[in-house]
Motif scaffolding. Sequence first.
Motif, PDB file in Angstrom:
ATOM      1  N   ARG A  10       0.861  -1.181   0.000  1.00  0.00           N
ATOM      2  CA  ARG A  10       0.000   0.000   0.000  1.00  0.00           C
ATOM      3  C   ARG A  10       0.905   1.241   0.000  1.00  0.00           C
ATOM      4  O   ARG A  10       1.702   1.443   0.909  1.00  0.00           O
ATOM      5  CB  ARG A  10      -0.917   0.031   1.214  1.00  0.00           C
ATOM      6  N   GLU A  61      -8.332  -0.734   1.154  1.00  0.00           N
ATOM      7  CA  GLU A  61      -8.281  -1.734   2.244  1.00  0.00           C
ATOM      8  C   GLU A  61      -9.277  -2.865   2.007  1.00  0.00           C
ATOM      9  O   GLU A  61      -9.034  -3.997   2.440  1.00  0.00           O
ATOM     10  CB  GLU A  61      -8.527  -1.052   3.592  1.00  0.00           C
ATOM     11  N   GLU A  64      -7.466  -5.144  -0.391  1.00  0.00           N
ATOM     12  CA  GLU A  64      -6.441  -5.910   0.352  1.00  0.00           C
ATOM     13  C   GLU A  64      -7.107  -7.068   1.092  1.00  0.00           C
ATOM     14  O   GLU A  64      -6.647  -8.206   1.076  1.00  0.00           O
ATOM     15  CB  GLU A  64      -5.722  -5.006   1.352  1.00  0.00           C
ATOM     16  N   HIS A  65      -8.235  -6.759   1.733  1.00  0.00           N
ATOM     17  CA  HIS A  65      -8.882  -7.787   2.568  1.00  0.00           C
ATOM     18  C   HIS A  65      -9.398  -8.944   1.730  1.00  0.00           C
ATOM     19  O   HIS A  65      -9.187 -10.121   2.059  1.00  0.00           O
ATOM     20  CB  HIS A  65     -10.030  -7.176   3.373  1.00  0.00           C
TER      21      HIS A  65
END
Length: 373
Positions: A10, A61, A64-65
Amino acid sequence: MKLESITLHRVAMPLVRPFETSFARQTTRVLLLVHVRTSEAEGWAECVAMEGPLYSSEYVEGAEHVIRSYLAPALLKATDVTAETVGPLTAFVVGHRMAKAALEAAVLDAQLRASGVSFGGYLGAVTDWVDCGVSVGISPDLDTLLDEVSGYVDEGYRRIKLKIKPGWDLIPVYAVRELIGPDMLLQVDANTAYSAADIAHLGRLDPFNLVLIEQPFVEEDIATHVALARAIETPVCLDESIVSVGVALDAIERGATSVINIKPGRVGGYLESVRIHDLCVAHEVPVWCGGMLETGVGRAANVALAALPGFILPGDTSASSRYFAEDLVEEPFVLGTGEHAGQLAVPTGPGTGVTVREDLVRDWALVAPVTLR
Ligand SMILES: O=C(O)CCC(=O)N[C@@H](C(=O)O)c1ccccc1
């Protein structure tokens, strides 16, 4: 290929100037990079999701998750992964097209670096240079807008795209059309900011000889785009609405769009992008390559896509310096000169053809990278 690891980075990239759309004002591009190590080569790709779920429901995010929890485990478990099998291997996850697109592109980069084939060669590029447009955000005032546009015209860009929203549309379009003259390509992007009640107002853009008006209404509202297309002369172009080749066909057949902005991240990847391109060519619908403020990592792949035959309109494939003082690749994108003024060269090296500056990825990391095996 066997995937050995997937690493998520990130990164925060400061923008050279604020970028304002009808839904957000950005001064920094927070983005997710995907780095895959495989049995044959390494690959990098850029996820186009924004920091917040403001352009679409996806965001950094969240991407990413879903990669860590669902998509990466499915790929790491598979014995043989190629760009062509990433889609089927991750189809059990509904949506999350930008996350899936980043994984597919990273695998494709590795696969092509291993085989010595360029993105352009693999996707079907037919040209070595692509015409470049530039996207201009909503400005605090007209003088600022005209200064910015003048600079881009001087740099040689072949098309100006203005962000518009209710209260910032007719006057800036009038002022820019006066500045650039009657012939330079000019288009507008509303990012879903209008409603059916604005159809007559949007018709007042017709005298400005615009290439298109992009996505005036919300993603799901195909019907109002059909009504607009019937009511105005300016061609209607869809962006947010076009999430797959199926939706593209529906929108074309219903007369909702006569030009399509293809953004690989939005549609789930470069393979789906080629499918949409091929559909549009068959229906004689021009396409152009959209942008999501990519660094040179995503920009390289986009420029290769923009070299396909149906991409007959300049895309949002600007030079790296449009957004970043320093790019994440060793070969920042610089506009050509002379006969190639306002064009970018299609990378010819294996894969995306660019080399990621891992020193900058490390220096500009917002959090520690996450490696999945
Ligand atoms: O040149 C670029 O990469 C940006 C082009 C652009 O205007 N993108 C818009 C869009 O709606 O297409 C956008 C920017 C940021 C986030 C989402 C969308």
